[in-house]
Design an enzyme around this catalytic site. Structure first.
Site, PDB file in Angstrom:
ATOM      1  N   GLY A  49       0.835  -1.183   0.000  1.00  0.00           N
ATOM      2  CA  GLY A  49       0.000   0.000   0.000  1.00  0.00           C
ATOM      3  C   GLY A  49       0.872   1.236   0.000  1.00  0.00           C
ATOM      4  CD  GLN A  54       3.514   5.701   2.697  1.00  0.00           C
ATOM      5  OE1 GLN A  54       2.500   5.180   2.256  1.00  0.00           O
ATOM      6  NE2 GLN A  54       4.564   4.996   3.092  1.00  0.00           N
ATOM      7  CB  CYS A 103       5.726   1.608   6.923  1.00  0.00           C
ATOM      8  SG  CYS A 103       5.175   3.171   6.200  1.00  0.00           S
ATOM      9  CG  LEU A 104       6.641   0.921   0.785  1.00  0.00           C
ATOM     10  CD1 LEU A 104       5.894   1.286  -0.494  1.00  0.00           C
ATOM     11  CD2 LEU A 104       7.751  -0.067   0.491  1.00  0.00           C
ATOM     12  CG  HIS A 144       0.088   0.655   7.428  1.00  0.00           C
ATOM     13  ND1 HIS A 144       1.144   0.207   8.187  1.00  0.00           N
ATOM     14  CD2 HIS A 144       0.617   1.492   6.502  1.00  0.00           C
ATOM     15  CE1 HIS A 144       2.268   0.772   7.746  1.00  0.00           C
ATOM     16  NE2 HIS A 144       1.973   1.552   6.711  1.00  0.00           N
ATOM     17  CD  GLU A 145      -1.198   2.050   2.997  1.00  0.00           C
ATOM     18  OE1 GLU A 145      -0.875   3.226   2.761  1.00  0.00           O
ATOM     19  OE2 GLU A 145      -0.367   1.144   3.184  1.00  0.00           O
ATOM     20  CG  HIS A 148       0.696   6.193   5.744  1.00  0.00           C
ATOM     21  ND1 HIS A 148       1.900   6.638   6.243  1.00  0.00           N
ATOM     22  CD2 HIS A 148       0.888   4.886   5.429  1.00  0.00           C
ATOM     23  CE1 HIS A 148       2.779   5.639   6.224  1.00  0.00           C
ATOM     24  NE2 HIS A 148       2.188   4.565   5.742  1.00  0.00           N
TER      25      HIS A 148
END
Ligand code: NI
Length: 190
Positions: A49, A54, A103-104, A144-145, A148
């Site tokens: 995701g 981000q 997480c990226l 999670h998304e 963000h």
């Protein structure tokens, strides 16, 4: 489509609450191009995701996809989803599970408690309203998304900081136990 640079933890833009996308701007080349870039960037990074903050864009847009993913071999498949202005409602009595997340934007993994049974509402990239019920690890991915979009990183939700580890050490020392935890929760086949 452009693969964008992904911001890392510490960049203040990851900590700002993103704003809603208006129906008018959703159809613009700028926002449609951003959606294409998010998909390309997520795929390039082999992520499950990616949220607009981000890549430094303060709009409430997230993309998610899990195909056969080397980074998340235990994750259920999730067809490409573009979520604009997403909301989450936790189902009453939803079970929770400690999910080991990465997480990226964060070079570590760690255990986070996530609801396993939620309702999501969002607009797709064409502005169609979608309401769905989401369970299991996919529900964790949604939480999670959407975090963000509210300036929250999974590290904020790690209850036990001793679970933080690098990807490499996760593979070596913790992956097996996590997969057993998923199996114990009935989230894996045999
Ligand atoms: Ni993330």
């Amino acid at each position: 489509m452009t693969v964008r640079d992904i911001l890392s933890i510490g960049d203040p833009r990851l900590r700002q609450r993103a704003r809603d996308v208006t129906t008018e701007e959703l159809g613009t080349a700028r926002v449609q191009g951003l959606i294409d870039d998010l998909i390309a960037t997520m795929r390039h990074a082999s992520g499950a995701g990616l949220a607009a903050p981000q890549v430094g864009e303060g709009l409430r847009i997230a993309v998610m996809e899990v195909e056969a993913n080397e980074r998340y071999p235990y994750k259920p498949r999730l067809p490409l989803t573009v979520a604009v202005n997403p909301t989450i409602t936790v189902t009453p009595d939803s079970p929770t599970l400690m999910v080991n997340e990465g997480c990226l934007s964060v070079p570590l993994r760690g255990d986070v408690r996530r609801h396993m049974d939620i309702a999501v509402g969002y607009l797709d990239r064409h502005g169609h309203r979608i309401d769905r019920h989401v369970t299991g690890l996919t529900a964790g991915t949604w939480q999670h998304e959407v975090d963000h979009l509210d300036g929250i990183l999974f590290t904020d939700r790690v209850e036990d900081p001793t679970t933080l580890c690098t990807w490499e050490e996760f593979e070596t020392h913790h992956r097996r136990a996590f997969i057993e935890r998923l199996r114990g929760a009935g989230l894996l086949g045999d």
